[in-house]
Write a protein that holds these residues in place. Structure first.
Motif, PDB file in Angstrom:
ATOM      1  N   LYS A 229       2.805   9.801  -8.263  1.00  0.00           N
ATOM      2  CA  LYS A 229       2.542  10.678  -9.408  1.00  0.00           C
ATOM      3  C   LYS A 229       1.166  10.404  -9.994  1.00  0.00           C
ATOM      4  CE  LYS A 229       7.325  10.938 -10.996  1.00  0.00           C
ATOM      5  NZ  LYS A 229       8.242  10.530 -12.052  1.00  0.00           N
ATOM      6  N   ASP A 230       0.508  11.490 -10.366  1.00  0.00           N
ATOM      7  CA  ASP A 230      -0.734  11.421 -11.132  1.00  0.00           C
ATOM      8  C   ASP A 230      -0.771  12.696 -11.963  1.00  0.00           C
ATOM      9  OD1 ASP A 230      -3.137  10.689 -12.181  1.00  0.00           O
ATOM     10  OD2 ASP A 230      -4.304  11.021 -10.344  1.00  0.00           O
TER      11      ASP A 230
ATOM     12  N   ASP B 217       6.564   3.935 -12.017  1.00  0.00           N
ATOM     13  CA  ASP B 217       5.613   4.763 -12.756  1.00  0.00           C
ATOM     14  C   ASP B 217       5.349   4.200 -14.146  1.00  0.00           C
ATOM     15  OD1 ASP B 217       5.707   6.590 -10.606  1.00  0.00           O
ATOM     16  OD2 ASP B 217       7.424   7.616 -11.504  1.00  0.00           O
TER      17      ASP B 217
ATOM     18  N   ASP C  94      -1.074  18.401 -12.232  1.00  0.00           N
ATOM     19  CA  ASP C  94      -1.050  17.395 -11.182  1.00  0.00           C
ATOM     20  C   ASP C  94      -2.514  17.061 -10.878  1.00  0.00           C
ATOM     21  OD1 ASP C  94      -1.039  15.983  -8.740  1.00  0.00           O
ATOM     22  OD2 ASP C  94       0.859  16.919  -8.163  1.00  0.00           O
ATOM     23  N   LEU C  95      -2.942  15.878 -11.278  1.00  0.00           N
ATOM     24  CA  LEU C  95      -4.350  15.517 -11.129  1.00  0.00           C
ATOM     25  C   LEU C  95      -4.724  15.235  -9.681  1.00  0.00           C
ATOM     26  CD1 LEU C  95      -4.648  13.291 -14.316  1.00  0.00           C
ATOM     27  CD2 LEU C  95      -5.324  15.685 -14.035  1.00  0.00           C
ATOM     28  N   ALA C  96      -3.731  14.998  -8.821  1.00  0.00           N
ATOM     29  CA  ALA C  96      -4.007  14.735  -7.409  1.00  0.00           C
ATOM     30  C   ALA C  96      -4.395  16.004  -6.663  1.00  0.00           C
ATOM     31  CB  ALA C  96      -2.803  14.082  -6.743  1.00  0.00           C
TER      32      ALA C  96
ATOM     33  N   TYR D 227       4.207   5.697 -17.924  1.00  0.00           N
ATOM     34  CA  TYR D 227       3.935   6.824 -18.807  1.00  0.00           C
ATOM     35  C   TYR D 227       3.136   6.280 -19.991  1.00  0.00           C
ATOM     36  CZ  TYR D 227       7.434   9.669 -16.388  1.00  0.00           C
ATOM     37  OH  TYR D 227       8.128  10.393 -15.461  1.00  0.00           O
TER      38      TYR D 227
ATOM     39  N   ARG E 136       0.131  10.666 -19.853  1.00  0.00           N
ATOM     40  CA  ARG E 136      -0.503  10.448 -18.544  1.00  0.00           C
ATOM     41  C   ARG E 136       0.504   9.646 -17.731  1.00  0.00           C
ATOM     42  NH1 ARG E 136      -5.725   9.917 -16.035  1.00  0.00           N
ATOM     43  NH2 ARG E 136      -5.107   9.803 -13.849  1.00  0.00           N
TER      44      ARG E 136
ATOM     45  N   GLY F  90       1.335   7.848 -14.189  1.00  0.00           N
ATOM     46  CA  GLY F  90       0.761   7.336 -12.958  1.00  0.00           C
ATOM     47  C   GLY F  90       1.757   6.483 -12.204  1.00  0.00           C
TER      48      GLY F  90
END
Length: 170
Positions: free
Chosen positions: A138-139, A113, A26-28, A115, A132, A134
């Motif tokens: 979602k990130d 989102d 989870d990049l967030a 993908y 990836r 987004g």
């Protein structure tokens, strides 16, 4: 990293069993989960002869909690020789796949989102996917490594009696 391995026929290349490890980040918030299991690519029965059933099963660990996880996809011959069409188990289109250069990039819009996928083949027994994801909530970055466990029958072979992969905890 080694050079890319061109795959002239993705369905013939993928058939068989693969050991799978996946990292989900989870990049967030920086949290990370892990999946470990197997993916079996086996010939589809009629009327989808020439295609493969992709069944993945294993254990996904997120925030310290491990749970059984599985998914099923269908890989069918693509519109262009040397390509494949990937569908969800219910027949909805997921993405195309063209590994003739050893690398492929694709997108899959899903509600709000997006993908973005990239596939790379290192050699006959190793490949990976990166997705990836987004969207408003979602990130994520999903990186999956595949290592061949055993060679399977040719795609055109008829499947014989088999036992489906066991589910964790079964």
């Amino acid at each position: 990293m080694s050079s890319l391995h061109p795959v002239p026929e993705p369905l013939a290349h993928l058939v068989g069993e693969w050991r799978v490890t996946r990292t989900v980040r989870d990049l967030a918030d920086g949290s990370e989960g892990h999946f470990s299991g197997t993916t079996l690519f086996s010939p589809l029965p009629a009327p989808d002869e020439g295609g493969l059933l992709h069944h993945e099963s294993g254990v996904f660990t997120w925030h310290g909690t491990a749970r059984p996880a599985e998914r099923t996809l269908r890989f069918l011959p693509g519109a262009t020789p040397g390509t494949a069409r990937v569908e969800f188990a219910d027949g909805r289109f997921f993405h195309d796949l063209d590994l003739r250069s050893g690398r492929h990039a694709t997108d899959h819009p899903c509600a709000a989102d997006l993908y973005r996928g990239e596939f790379e083949v290192d050699d006959a027994d190793h490949w990976r996917s990166r997705w990836r994801v987004g969207g408003p909530a979602k990130d994520l970055l999903l990186v999956t490594e595949y290592v061949r466990a055993a060679r399977g029958p040719a795609v055109t072979d008829r499947p014989g009696p088999s036992t489906p992969p066991g589910r964790p905890g079964a």
